[in-house]
Design a protein around this motif. Structure first.
Motif, PDB file in Angstrom:
ATOM      1  N   SER A 182      -2.118   8.576   0.132  1.00  0.00           N
ATOM      2  CA  SER A 182      -1.215   9.703  -0.088  1.00  0.00           C
ATOM      3  C   SER A 182      -1.722  10.912   0.688  1.00  0.00           C
ATOM      4  O   SER A 182      -2.881  10.955   1.105  1.00  0.00           O
ATOM      5  N   THR A 183      -0.850  11.879   0.882  1.00  0.00           N
ATOM      6  CA  THR A 183      -1.246  13.090   1.609  1.00  0.00           C
ATOM      7  C   THR A 183      -1.063  14.359   0.799  1.00  0.00           C
ATOM      8  O   THR A 183      -1.456  15.441   1.231  1.00  0.00           O
ATOM      9  N   ASP A 184      -0.456  14.247  -0.385  1.00  0.00           N
ATOM     10  CA  ASP A 184      -0.114  15.456  -1.134  1.00  0.00           C
ATOM     11  C   ASP A 184      -0.552  15.422  -2.590  1.00  0.00           C
ATOM     12  O   ASP A 184      -0.155  16.285  -3.370  1.00  0.00           O
ATOM     13  N   HIS A 200      -6.553  -1.076  -7.896  1.00  0.00           N
ATOM     14  CA  HIS A 200      -5.310  -1.497  -8.543  1.00  0.00           C
ATOM     15  C   HIS A 200      -4.753  -0.383  -9.441  1.00  0.00           C
ATOM     16  O   HIS A 200      -3.562  -0.036  -9.335  1.00  0.00           O
ATOM     17  N   VAL A 201      -5.565   0.188 -10.309  1.00  0.00           N
ATOM     18  CA  VAL A 201      -5.050   1.237 -11.190  1.00  0.00           C
ATOM     19  C   VAL A 201      -4.644   2.468 -10.387  1.00  0.00           C
ATOM     20  O   VAL A 201      -3.701   3.180 -10.761  1.00  0.00           O
ATOM     21  N   ALA A 202      -5.321   2.726  -9.273  1.00  0.00           N
ATOM     22  CA  ALA A 202      -4.932   3.851  -8.421  1.00  0.00           C
ATOM     23  C   ALA A 202      -3.534   3.637  -7.858  1.00  0.00           C
ATOM     24  O   ALA A 202      -2.717   4.570  -7.784  1.00  0.00           O
ATOM     25  N   ARG A 203      -3.213   2.413  -7.454  1.00  0.00           N
ATOM     26  CA  ARG A 203      -1.879   2.131  -6.937  1.00  0.00           C
ATOM     27  C   ARG A 203      -0.832   2.258  -8.035  1.00  0.00           C
ATOM     28  O   ARG A 203       0.303   2.686  -7.780  1.00  0.00           O
ATOM     29  N   LEU A 204      -1.190   1.914  -9.267  1.00  0.00           N
ATOM     30  CA  LEU A 204      -0.265   2.104 -10.379  1.00  0.00           C
ATOM     31  C   LEU A 204       0.010   3.581 -10.603  1.00  0.00           C
ATOM     32  O   LEU A 204       1.151   3.979 -10.900  1.00  0.00           O
ATOM     33  N   VAL A 205      -1.019   4.400 -10.476  1.00  0.00           N
ATOM     34  CA  VAL A 205      -0.840   5.847 -10.604  1.00  0.00           C
ATOM     35  C   VAL A 205       0.091   6.367  -9.519  1.00  0.00           C
ATOM     36  O   VAL A 205       1.011   7.156  -9.776  1.00  0.00           O
ATOM     37  N   LEU A 206      -0.137   5.950  -8.284  1.00  0.00           N
ATOM     38  CA  LEU A 206       0.718   6.384  -7.176  1.00  0.00           C
ATOM     39  C   LEU A 206       2.165   5.956  -7.416  1.00  0.00           C
ATOM     40  O   LEU A 206       3.104   6.730  -7.174  1.00  0.00           O
ATOM     41  N   GLU A 207       2.368   4.740  -7.890  1.00  0.00           N
ATOM     42  CA  GLU A 207       3.706   4.256  -8.181  1.00  0.00           C
ATOM     43  C   GLU A 207       4.347   5.078  -9.292  1.00  0.00           C
ATOM     44  O   GLU A 207       5.541   5.419  -9.227  1.00  0.00           O
ATOM     45  N   SER A 208       3.581   5.401 -10.315  1.00  0.00           N
ATOM     46  CA  SER A 208       4.095   6.209 -11.419  1.00  0.00           C
ATOM     47  C   SER A 208       4.529   7.587 -10.939  1.00  0.00           C
ATOM     48  O   SER A 208       5.591   8.095 -11.334  1.00  0.00           O
ATOM     49  N   LEU A 209       3.739   8.193 -10.072  1.00  0.00           N
ATOM     50  CA  LEU A 209       4.072   9.520  -9.553  1.00  0.00           C
ATOM     51  C   LEU A 209       5.316   9.481  -8.658  1.00  0.00           C
ATOM     52  O   LEU A 209       6.109  10.431  -8.626  1.00  0.00           O
ATOM     53  N   ARG A 210       5.494   8.395  -7.943  1.00  0.00           N
ATOM     54  CA  ARG A 210       6.618   8.297  -7.014  1.00  0.00           C
ATOM     55  C   ARG A 210       7.897   7.786  -7.681  1.00  0.00           C
ATOM     56  O   ARG A 210       8.994   7.945  -7.139  1.00  0.00           O
ATOM     57  N   ILE A 267     -18.447   2.759  -9.762  1.00  0.00           N
ATOM     58  CA  ILE A 267     -17.742   2.007  -8.724  1.00  0.00           C
ATOM     59  C   ILE A 267     -16.233   1.971  -8.952  1.00  0.00           C
ATOM     60  O   ILE A 267     -15.448   2.070  -8.001  1.00  0.00           O
ATOM     61  N   SER A 268     -15.773   1.891 -10.206  1.00  0.00           N
ATOM     62  CA  SER A 268     -14.328   1.926 -10.464  1.00  0.00           C
ATOM     63  C   SER A 268     -13.744   3.268 -10.040  1.00  0.00           C
ATOM     64  O   SER A 268     -12.687   3.329  -9.403  1.00  0.00           O
ATOM     65  N   GLY A 269     -14.429   4.351 -10.413  1.00  0.00           N
ATOM     66  CA  GLY A 269     -13.923   5.684 -10.118  1.00  0.00           C
ATOM     67  C   GLY A 269     -13.845   5.981  -8.638  1.00  0.00           C
ATOM     68  O   GLY A 269     -12.864   6.553  -8.158  1.00  0.00           O
ATOM     69  N   VAL A 270     -14.884   5.596  -7.880  1.00  0.00           N
ATOM     70  CA  VAL A 270     -14.887   5.938  -6.457  1.00  0.00           C
ATOM     71  C   VAL A 270     -13.863   5.110  -5.687  1.00  0.00           C
ATOM     72  O   VAL A 270     -13.206   5.615  -4.754  1.00  0.00           O
ATOM     73  N   PHE A 271     -13.661   3.837  -6.053  1.00  0.00           N
ATOM     74  CA  PHE A 271     -12.652   3.040  -5.363  1.00  0.00           C
ATOM     75  C   PHE A 271     -11.241   3.505  -5.736  1.00  0.00           C
ATOM     76  O   PHE A 271     -10.326   3.441  -4.907  1.00  0.00           O
ATOM     77  N   ALA A 272     -11.056   3.987  -6.966  1.00  0.00           N
ATOM     78  CA  ALA A 272      -9.761   4.547  -7.344  1.00  0.00           C
ATOM     79  C   ALA A 272      -9.474   5.816  -6.550  1.00  0.00           C
ATOM     80  O   ALA A 272      -8.369   6.001  -6.026  1.00  0.00           O
ATOM     81  N   ALA A 273     -10.460   6.701  -6.446  1.00  0.00           N
ATOM     82  CA  ALA A 273     -10.278   7.937  -5.690  1.00  0.00           C
ATOM     83  C   ALA A 273     -10.007   7.642  -4.223  1.00  0.00           C
ATOM     84  O   ALA A 273      -9.137   8.266  -3.595  1.00  0.00           O
ATOM     85  N   HIS A 274     -10.739   6.686  -3.665  1.00  0.00           N
ATOM     86  CA  HIS A 274     -10.563   6.314  -2.263  1.00  0.00           C
ATOM     87  C   HIS A 274      -9.136   5.830  -2.015  1.00  0.00           C
ATOM     88  O   HIS A 274      -8.502   6.194  -1.003  1.00  0.00           O
ATOM     89  N   GLU A 275      -8.610   5.023  -2.934  1.00  0.00           N
ATOM     90  CA  GLU A 275      -7.263   4.485  -2.771  1.00  0.00           C
ATOM     91  C   GLU A 275      -6.216   5.599  -2.802  1.00  0.00           C
ATOM     92  O   GLU A 275      -5.321   5.654  -1.955  1.00  0.00           O
TER      93      GLU A 275
END
Length: 493
Positions: free
Chosen positions: A69-71, A431-441, A56-64
């Motif tokens: 994002s598009t790229d 939440h961790v997915a959004r942190l990843v997106l922030e880190s990349l940006r 469940i953690s992995g699929v919600f992270a992937a979904h986020e």
């Protein structure tokens, strides 16, 4: 899998998931075409984001990530078949703990509950989701008095969240109406649900594959265990080298949704998140039971059974009933029994076997719950359809570990739910997915976003604003869940 003791055993790293796990009834009763899915015949050599784990953690992270994002491309690695670990083996109950948490955590768990419920309803996900009351029965007077005191304190701190949502039951006649046998009391709450987590998660993965696999943004690789990971710099940019039997991958960012197996890849977490073997059964109500044709209108927790400590409990939900048995036979999904396990199951990362003493305890369900028709002789054992184990991650301080891993640039973790993942893991993954997106940006800097989200969570935790709009906003995790050096040192000290 369910609630477990927070006792931490051996500090040795967890092993890899067993290649021959016991068969979970959630999975065998609902085969899915993507169980052994591989998006490509060979592994890519590079990926922007790698998610390890398909629960469940992995699929919600992937979904986020894929929805926000598009790229950004996402590679998902699973050691066994899809959703084959704790999420695909757990108790099937989505029950926020309302009576013994501080306001911020109560609000967080309620937010997870409403988020999952809204997602299932809006997408029409067929996962046997059923809202009902939750009933926590107590067989130990001391534990019951402690729970009542904790509820009184929670109600004083968060009156709007607890008012009309939870009540204490002590009257013998009402305890009998709750079908509890020999309990000294109970706590009943209105916010609870049962579901098949396996159906939910595998549906979400299939939906993500349909939307994103063709574009090359999502690559799912099952039966591909990660044996090791190490720092790796490419063209001056920090990242990681993930090693598998099928090849190596270089990634700039990693999300470990590995729960009880976390310390296999992060040995420094061996004393923080301990693998713990938990056990489940699927049993049929007696043929003459009212619950062989009508579902029990609540989920159950069983606390204070002789041998249990304060943290241990059993848990029970009932699957649907259909005329032809295609959807379900009203199976009683009953798990727990940690007090009967050798060493309480702590430090065990092998789910290839069951503990016969735990199974014997679980088969004694009629000793705690009256399933017989009025006037009928109470049976001592039910028909056993399946018995299986799974590995949960017991946290040393009782709280999940969610966020960036200190001194590991680009590595994020959502794990250590101590058997209470359903009302914690969905939004932890987001939440961790959004942190990843922030880190990349933002050139690797995500700490400001986490600080802002956690502060918003704490602020909202003091209000009663838990509605369909609120759960969609970018709230962070409770402050206790954040991974810091100070928390690590304090837990180990």
């Amino acid at each position: 899998m369910g609630d477990a003791s927070f006792q931490i055993g051996s500090s040795s790293p967890a092993g890899l998931p067993s290649l021959n796990p016991t068969e979970s009834y959630w999975q065998t009763s609902h085969p899915v075409p993507v169980a052994e899915h591989r998006s490509t015949s060979s592994l890519p050599s590079n990926a922007t984001v790698v998610i390890v784990g398909t629960g469940i953690s992995g699929v919600f992270a992937a979904h986020e990530i894929l929805s926000q994002s598009t790229d950004i491309d996402v590679l998902v690695l699973e050691a066994r078949t899809l959703c084959s670990s704790a999420t695909g083996r757990n108790g099937g109950h989505l029950v926020p703990i309302i009576h013994e948490q501080r306001p911020g955590i109560i609000a967080w768990e309620l937010r997870n509950f409403h988020h999952v419920a809204a997602l299932i309803e809006s997408a029409g996900i067929p996962c046997d989701f059923r809202k009902l009351n939750g009933c926590l029965g107590f067989w130990n007077k001391t534990y019951f008095e402690e729970a009542k005191a904790a509820l009184k304190e929670a109600a004083a701190l968060a009156p709007e969240q607890t008012r009309d949502a939870v009540r204490v039951v002590e009257d013998a006649a009402e305890l009998e109406e709750l079908n509890l046998v020999g309990a000294v009391g109970a706590i009943v709450q209105t916010t609870a649900a049962s579901l098949s987590p396996y159906k939910l998660v595998t549906w979400l993965w299939q939906d993500l594959l349909k939307k994103h696999e063709g574009t090359g943004r999502l690559n799912l690789q099952t039966t591909t265990p990660v044996t090791s990971l190490s720092p790796h710099s490419k063209e001056g940019n920090p990242g990681y080298l993930l090693t598998t039997a099928r090849g190596t991958i270089i990634a700039s960012h990693i999300i470990l949704a590995t729960n009880g197996y976390t310390s296999h890849l992060l040995p420094q977490f061996s004393s923080l998140i301990s693998p713990t073997q938990a056990q489940m059964t699927a049993q049929l109500p007696p043929p003459d039971s009212p619950f062989s044709s009508n579902l029990i209108p609540r989920s159950y927790g069983f606390v204070g059974i002789p041998g249990m400590d304060h943290e241990m409990s059993d848990y029970l939900v009932q699957r649907p009933i259909s005329e032809n048995g295609a959807t379900g036979r009203g199976e009683l999904m009953y798990g727990g029994g940690r007090h009967a396990a050798k060493g309480y199951g702590v430090g065990v990362s092998d789910d290839s076997y069951i503990d016969p003493d735990v199974e014997n305890h679980l088969r004694g369900l009629p000793e705690r719950l009256n399933l017989a028709a009025q006037g009928s002789v109470r049976v001592t054992h039910l028909e056993l359809l399946a018995s299986w184990t799974g590995i949960i991650g017991s946290s040393i301080d009782g709280f999940p570990w969610v966020g960036g891993v200190p001194d590991h640039h680009g590595m994020f973790l959502a794990a250590g739910y101590s058997g209470h993942g359903m009302p914690n893991a969905p939004l932890s993954g987001r939440h961790v997915a959004r942190l990843v997106l922030e880190s990349l940006r933002n050139g690797g800097d995500w700490s400001g976003l986490q600080k802002a989200e956690v502060e918003l969570t704490e602020k909202k935790g003091l209000s009663s604003a838990i509605d369909s709009d609120a759960v969609e906003k970018n709230f962070g995790v409770p402050v206790e869940y954040v991974i810091t050096k100070e928390r690590i040192n304090g837990a180990l000290g």
